[in-house]
Design a protein around this motif. Structure first.
Motif, mmCIF file in Angstrom:
data_model
loop_
_atom_site.group_PDB
_atom_site.id
_atom_site.type_symbol
_atom_site.label_atom_id
_atom_site.label_comp_id
_atom_site.label_asym_id
_atom_site.label_seq_id
_atom_site.Cartn_x
_atom_site.Cartn_y
_atom_site.Cartn_z
ATOM 1 N N UNK A 328 0.863 -1.196 0.000
ATOM 2 C CA UNK A 328 0.000 0.000 0.000
ATOM 3 C C UNK A 328 0.887 1.229 0.000
ATOM 4 N N UNK A 329 0.325 2.332 -0.517
ATOM 5 C CA UNK A 329 1.035 3.600 -0.514
ATOM 6 C C UNK A 329 0.031 4.729 -0.351
ATOM 7 N N UNK A 330 0.290 5.570 0.621
ATOM 8 C CA UNK A 330 -0.577 6.714 0.861
ATOM 9 C C UNK A 330 0.208 8.006 0.759
ATOM 10 N N UNK A 385 -3.411 3.961 -2.234
ATOM 11 C CA UNK A 385 -3.439 2.918 -3.255
ATOM 12 C C UNK A 385 -2.998 1.591 -2.644
ATOM 13 N N UNK A 386 -3.808 0.555 -2.854
ATOM 14 C CA UNK A 386 -3.415 -0.786 -2.449
ATOM 15 C C UNK A 386 -2.770 -1.497 -3.629
ATOM 16 N N UNK A 387 -1.752 -2.319 -3.351
ATOM 17 C CA UNK A 387 -1.026 -3.007 -4.407
ATOM 18 C C UNK A 387 -1.793 -4.187 -4.979
ATOM 19 N N UNK A 388 -1.145 -4.872 -5.929
ATOM 20 C CA UNK A 388 -1.754 -6.006 -6.615
ATOM 21 C C UNK A 388 -2.024 -7.154 -5.646
ATOM 22 N N UNK A 389 -3.250 -7.680 -5.703
ATOM 23 C CA UNK A 389 -3.645 -8.876 -4.950
ATOM 24 C C UNK A 389 -3.500 -8.724 -3.434
ATOM 25 N N UNK A 390 -3.701 -7.523 -2.927
ATOM 26 C CA UNK A 390 -3.622 -7.321 -1.481
ATOM 27 C C UNK A 390 -4.923 -7.793 -0.831
ATOM 28 N N UNK A 391 -4.789 -8.705 0.106
ATOM 29 C CA UNK A 391 -5.932 -9.234 0.866
ATOM 30 C C UNK A 391 -5.686 -8.932 2.341
ATOM 31 N N UNK A 392 -6.674 -8.300 2.979
ATOM 32 C CA UNK A 392 -6.472 -7.723 4.310
ATOM 33 C C UNK A 392 -7.122 -8.577 5.401
ATOM 34 N N UNK A 393 -6.362 -8.810 6.466
ATOM 35 C CA UNK A 393 -6.900 -9.366 7.707
ATOM 36 C C UNK A 393 -6.854 -8.273 8.753
ATOM 37 N N UNK A 394 -8.001 -7.952 9.375
ATOM 38 C CA UNK A 394 -8.064 -6.799 10.281
ATOM 39 C C UNK A 394 -8.684 -7.198 11.615
ATOM 40 N N UNK A 395 -7.951 -6.911 12.684
ATOM 41 C CA UNK A 395 -8.457 -7.120 14.041
ATOM 42 C C UNK A 395 -8.607 -5.754 14.684
ATOM 43 N N UNK A 396 -9.868 -5.327 14.879
ATOM 44 C CA UNK A 396 -10.139 -3.993 15.419
ATOM 45 C C UNK A 396 -9.939 -3.975 16.927
#
Length: 639
Positions: A328-330, A385-396
């Motif tokens: 990712x890039x912000x 921007x998220x990169x190619x094939x980025x799949x996110x696991x998120x623990x809030x």
């Protein structure tokens, strides 16, 4: 003193408390410790009278008072923060009214020598003494001191309690309890919703508290600073140490070491005697001697080593699917709530395999940026921007609190599971220490630690290559933290972890980003490297450090101002978001009721209802994000 005698509690086939005895003195400061699910909260509820044991009893002198802060408290609505805090002085207010009535009566009575008049004088004197003892002469000043200690600003005192999030409402309940000054103060995880400044203030308050305190906490430093006695709950038994937490850990190891040495010595003696008896029994002339030795051996009091709860989660994150080099890039990321600026044109870049820690004071935007990066919050400006094939696991941060209390452990997993994982759910739950009947428990009866474990288990149902964890160690016991850390160390994807736990972060990441004055400051190393560079001893100093003294080129913090019209707009947005959440929760509850039927999955519309349920859940998550955004804006604007 409080005396608990022969307490026995059993859930299904599991004994939680096995006829334990405990005495709490009137000035004891007790830390109640043990593994998640060991029975700490249950024991506290029994002592408080909120639940009854299967056997045994608790005795407490009738004239004493008790306050109990637990995880499921619901704050009454409709009052301001100050009005709600002042409800702690109900007895003082009643006495105040009675004193006023007696004063009024004095103005009209002339029977100065009558018995009735003298009785009235005595009642007035007793009421007046009791009133001042309860702090009646300085109720508002005392309430203000405690509320400010727990993080409330002067502006917050006139706001309705309804406007605050669950964590802040818990602070109001805690304030009321501290103001009541009960003889026995029982606190279940009081620091979970507090920032560092409030934790330190609470430590000082409790250390000087005139009554007894029993506290459940996984914060080692908090326990060391508050308690002088540690009671461990383990496998149905309790072990009492006259020492704070760090000393207890050493004493526990010493006790078990001595017991193990004594046990091994006794086993050697027993083995030697048994060999002698066997030899003597083979000779007729020695038979009577052998029998005598056997009787002595049978009478020997055997040393037993108490069982130790070493059960741990067995976490292994799924292999990370390969992503592009840039995850990712912000650029120029900015986030504001109304006129309140949280992040100001910050840049961030994460490459494949990067491991980053977010640290800094509460309210500096760590959670906000984490939510932006996982698409839970929208940007005010900037480009992400998220990169190619980025799949996110998120623990809030509040992941475990968002679980649906009406579902069972297994149903919770089923609702999050893709079809191909259904056959593995029980195995995954077993790895997270939910076995046998545990999977049929309702979420509502789980402890905070058990909920955290269930939320983590749900995270493993889908593969990901960007793992974002926001305060993942909240509610976890010490051993579970170690297991989670090891699993993260072995995880092969990109990582962002938000935490204030130095021990947990140590060696976990290769980059540390400090959030300060709406900017990000990068340090190429783990948390220990960061602290060394910042010349700080611990994470408390990070969170207590005041703005200023930042690296050159950072922007000074603008003064926060908000107009009356802007506040009205924020409150209207919050109200609309709350109504949307309430509506969706009602619709989901209705679907859950239908899905709870034993034959649900056999019905023809099961698939359609399940899809509808999942859609509503997704809609609710989005609505909750909107509500949190509105709530944070209101809270920040009020400071």
């Amino acid at each position: 003193m409080i005396t608990a005698s022969n307490l026995f509690v059993k859930y299904g086939d599991r004994v939680l408390l096995d006829r334990i005895n405990l005495v709490i003195g009137e000035n004891d400061k007790v830390g109640l410790v043990g593994r998640n699910g060991a029975g700490k909260s249950t024991l506290l509820k029994i002592i408080a009278g909120y639940m009854s044991p299967d056997e045994g009893q608790v005795a407490r002198p009738g004239e004493t008072t008790l306050g109990f802060l637990h995880q499921e408290m619901n704050l009454p609505k409709g009052k301001t923060v100050m009005e709600e805090a002042l409800t702690a002085f109900e007895e003082a207010k009643r006495l105040e009214r009675r004193i006023a009535e007696i004063n009024e009566e004095f103005h009209h009575r002339t029977d100065y020598h009558s018995t009735a008049y003298h009785r009235l004088l005595e009642e007035f004197s007793e009421a007046n003494d009791r009133y001042h003892l309860l702090g009646g002469g300085a109720m508002e000043a005392e309430a203000e001191k405690v509320l400010k200690g727990l993080g409330f600003k002067q502006k917050d005192f006139t706001r309705k309690t309804d406007e605050f999030s669950g964590g802040w409402q818990m602070r109001i309940e805690l304030a009321k309890m501290l103001l009541q000054r009960p003889n026995y103060l029982l606190l279940d995880e009081p620091t979970n919703h507090l920032d560092i400044e409030s934790i330190i203030w609470l430590e000082r308050f409790l250390k000087d508290y005139s009554g007894a305190v029993i506290v459940i906490s996984h914060d080692k430093q908090f326990l060391d600073n508050v308690t002088n006695r540690t009671v461990e709950v383990e496998l149905g038994n309790i072990y009492d140490y006259k020492a704070p937490y760090s000393q207890y850990v050493a004493l526990r190891e010493e006790r078990r070491g001595k017991m193990m040495s004594a046990y091994q010595n006794q086993q050697r003696v027993i083995a030697q005697k048994e060999r002698t008896i066997t030899r003597f029994m083979a000779k007729a002339s020695k038979t009577s001697m052998a029998q005598s030795m056997q009787k002595q051996l049978d009478k020997m009091e055997r040393i037993e080593i108490p069982d130790e709860d070493t059960a741990t989660m067995n976490i292994r994150f799924p292999p990370a699917p390969r992503s592009g080099q840039v995850v990712l890039e912000g650029k120029g990321l900015t986030k504001s709530y109304g006129s309140l600026l949280v992040l100001d044109h910050v840049d961030i870049k994460l490459d494949r395999g990067d491991r980053v820690a977010f640290v800094g004071q509460n309210g500096q935007g760590k959670t906000t940026l984490a939510k932006i990066l996982v698409n839970e919050l929208t940007l005010s400006s900037g480009q992400l921007t998220h990169g190619h094939n980025v799949q996110i696991g998120y623990y809030a941060q509040n992941q475990s609190e968002s679980l649906h209390s009406s579902l069972t452990v297994l149903q919770t997993m089923e609702m999050s599971s893709p079809p191909e994982m259904r056959t593995r759910l029980r195995a995954i739950l077993g790895a997270f220490m939910f076995s046998g009947e545990d999977v049929d428990k309702k979420v509502s009866v789980l402890s905070g630690g058990e909920r955290a474990r269930l939320a983590l288990a749900s995270l493993l149902l889908r593969p990901f290559n960007l793992l974002v964890l926001d305060e993942p160690t909240n509610h976890l016991d010490m051993l579970s933290k170690d297991v989670l850390k090891q699993a993260i160390m072995e995880y092969d994807g990109a990582l962002i972890v938000v935490s204030h736990d130095r021990e947990f972060l140590s060696g976990l990441t290769s980059r540390t980003i400090e959030f300060r004055d709406r900017q990000l400051f990068n340090f190429l190393g783990d948390v220990n490297f960061f602290l060394e560079k910042r010349e700080l001893d611990n994470m408390r100093e990070v969170e207590l450090s005041k703005p200023g003294g930042q690296p050159s080129g950072s922007r000074p913090a603008p003064k926060k101002e908000i107009s009356f019209e802007e506040r009205k707009r924020l409150m209207r947005a919050l109200s609309n978001a709350e109504k949307k959440v309430e509506r969706l929760e009602g619709e989901i509850a209705a679907l859950e009721e239908k899905m709870a039927a034993a034959d649900f999955f056999e019905k023809p519309d099961a698939v359609k209802l399940t899809q509808s349920y999942n859609d509503k859940q997704a809609e609710l998550e989005k609505a909750m994000a909107e509500w949190e955004e509105a709530q944070l804006a209101v809270e920040e604007a009020g400071e």
